[in-house]
Design an enzyme around this catalytic site. Structure first.
Site, short mmCIF file in Angstrom:
data_model
loop_
_atom_site.label_atom_id
_atom_site.label_comp_id
_atom_site.label_asym_id
_atom_site.label_seq_id
_atom_site.Cartn_x
_atom_site.Cartn_y
_atom_site.Cartn_z
N ALA A 85 6.01 -7.78 0.33
CA ALA A 85 6.70 -9.00 0.78
C ALA A 85 5.73 -10.13 1.14
CB ALA A 85 7.57 -8.67 1.99
N HIS A 86 4.59 -9.79 1.77
CA HIS A 86 3.77 -10.89 2.32
C HIS A 86 3.04 -11.68 1.24
CE1 HIS A 86 -0.50 -9.26 2.46
NE2 HIS A 86 0.15 -8.13 2.25
N THR A 121 0.84 -1.20 0.00
CA THR A 121 0.00 0.00 0.00
C THR A 121 0.87 1.25 0.00
OG1 THR A 121 -1.79 -1.14 1.15
CG2 THR A 121 -1.72 1.27 1.38
N THR A 157 13.46 5.14 10.37
CA THR A 157 14.42 4.04 10.58
C THR A 157 13.94 2.81 9.82
OG1 THR A 157 14.99 4.91 12.74
CG2 THR A 157 15.54 2.60 12.33
N CYS A 167 -8.66 -7.04 1.57
CA CYS A 167 -8.69 -5.75 2.27
C CYS A 167 -10.13 -5.30 2.48
CB CYS A 167 -7.92 -4.71 1.48
SG CYS A 167 -6.34 -5.33 0.92
#
Ligand code: PLP
Length: 379
Positions: free
Chosen positions: A197-198, A70, A234, A321
């Site tokens: 990634a998921h 997203t 970070t 979603c």
């Protein structure tokens, strides 16, 4: 028995990704710190960036890590538009909500291009829209590589040529396609391209945006200048390491696509044998190897989801979603599926671990529920 057939919602975490993340959790260090622990964290990010860049055909410096697909889509769309003074957004009618909603936030006109009943962007309509823009317009097209609900693959390269010819840009949402087909920035002609990634067996909340050489991008998250000033904050070092490990194995597993497509086709023909009136949504278009979207007359999606869940099978309707809302999805309606059929569409998405005996068990359970709901009293 519990059988997971919802890989497009999320794929199970790969052992390689888990191991890579655990190694980072056990050796903390902020990549911006100059000491040894910080340098180790920085090296893990540099390695991961090379992995993603090589998988996506980008230069090492042209991959920005984000907190998911997203955010990568938001950054690609809004960051490209801002840095390049774009004047119009053009989006296909089947884009994910993270594109459609983000496009509405920038104060620019948003034009939606229809898809055919097969779910593919109408290139003639796209050309006609581009032709009507003023000569000094700088349009930004958002087009997904493949749809999350139907698996339909879009003619991205053709669309990219058209929008570039018109002096514009293209952002590509490759979140569903990555790991299920080759996804290369240059082959698609993309200016920016988002992955998550998921969806490939990496961690949730981790994504990346790849940029074509020389592409200007404005940040959407401001902070300490991380990611070459393109995304402040970070870095999520464990997530980044897990993403890279998942990418490495997912790229090797691309060979499995043919086998998975054969399993999907087997499932499709067995379900159609049970319910000959069912419609394979997007069935005439090129599709991702693992995805089947089926709309069955008289068999509501929520009934299917609940009875399959009770029988131990995880499938979904609409996109994950927006699950919880039992109504026809934007994608089904854009493909002009009649309202009652659209509300019956379910998505069954396979993965590396799916076996034929599991699919046969699914067909038996689905057929039993179908018989109960749709054939009761007939014959
Ligand atoms: N784009 C598409 C096509 C998707 O299917 C999804 C997730 O379902 C996303 C974007 C959002 O990705 P993420 O879940 O990593 O935020």
């Amino acid at each position: 028995m519990s059988v997971y057939l919802d890989y497009n919602a999320t794929a199970p975490l790969r052992a390689e990704a888990r191991a890579a993340m655990l190694a980072v959790f056990d050796a903390p260090g902020n990549p911006s710190s100059v000491h040894e622990a910080g340098r180790r964290a920085r090296a893990a990010i540099d390695d991961a960036r090379r992995t993603l860049a090589s998988a996506l055909g980008a230069a090492d410096g042209d991959v920005v890590f984000t907190a998911g697909g997203t955010e990568a889509n938001n950054l690609g769309l809004l960051g490209l538009a801002k840095a390049n003074d774009c004047t119009h957004f053009i989006v296909s009618a089947v884009e994910h909500s993270c594109i459609r909603v983000a496009a509405g936030t920038a104060g620019l006109p948003v034009e939606t291009i229809a898809v055919t009943s097969d779910g593919m962007i109408d290139l003639e309509e796209l050309q006609a829209r581009l032709d009507t823009l003023p000569g000094d317009a700088r349009p930004l097209l958002a087009l997904m590589t493949a749809n999350n609900e139907t698996g339909v693959i879009q003619p991205v390269q053709q669309a990219a040529n058209m929008v570039h010819e018109a002096g514009g840009f293209i952002h590509v949402d490759a979140v569903q396609a990555f790991g299920k087909m080759p996804v290369r920035l240059a082959d698609m002609g993309a200016d920016t391209l988002a992955v998550s990634a998921h969806k490939i067996g990496g961690p949730m909340g981790m994504g990346a945006l790849a940029l074509a050489c020389g592409t200007k991008l404005a940040p959407t998250a401001f902070g300490g200048g991380q990611e070459s000033g393109r995304r402040g904050g970070t870095e999520n070092v464990p997530g980044i390491a897990g993403f890279a490990a998942a990418t490495n194995t997912a790229m090797k597993d691309l060979d499995e696509c043919e086998r998975i497509a054969a399993l999907r086709d087997h499932l499709q023909s067995r379900l159609l044998a049970v319910a000959p009136g069912a419609v394979v949504v997007g069935g005439n278009a090129p599709r991702l190897c693992n995805t089947l979207c089926l709309a069955t007359p008289g068999f509501a999606a929520d009934t299917q989801l609940m009875s399959m869940d009770l029988a131990g099978f995880a499938i979904s309707s609409g996109s994950a979603c927006s699950s919880g809302k039992v109504k026809a999805s934007v994608v089904m309606l854009a493909m002009n599926l009649p309202g009652d059929l659209a509300a019956n569409a379910v998505r069954i998405s396979l993965g590396k671990n799916t076996r034929q005996d599991e699919l046969d068990a699914f067909v038996a359970a689905w057929g039993e529920a179908y018989g109960r709901v749709c054939l009761k009293g007939s014959g």
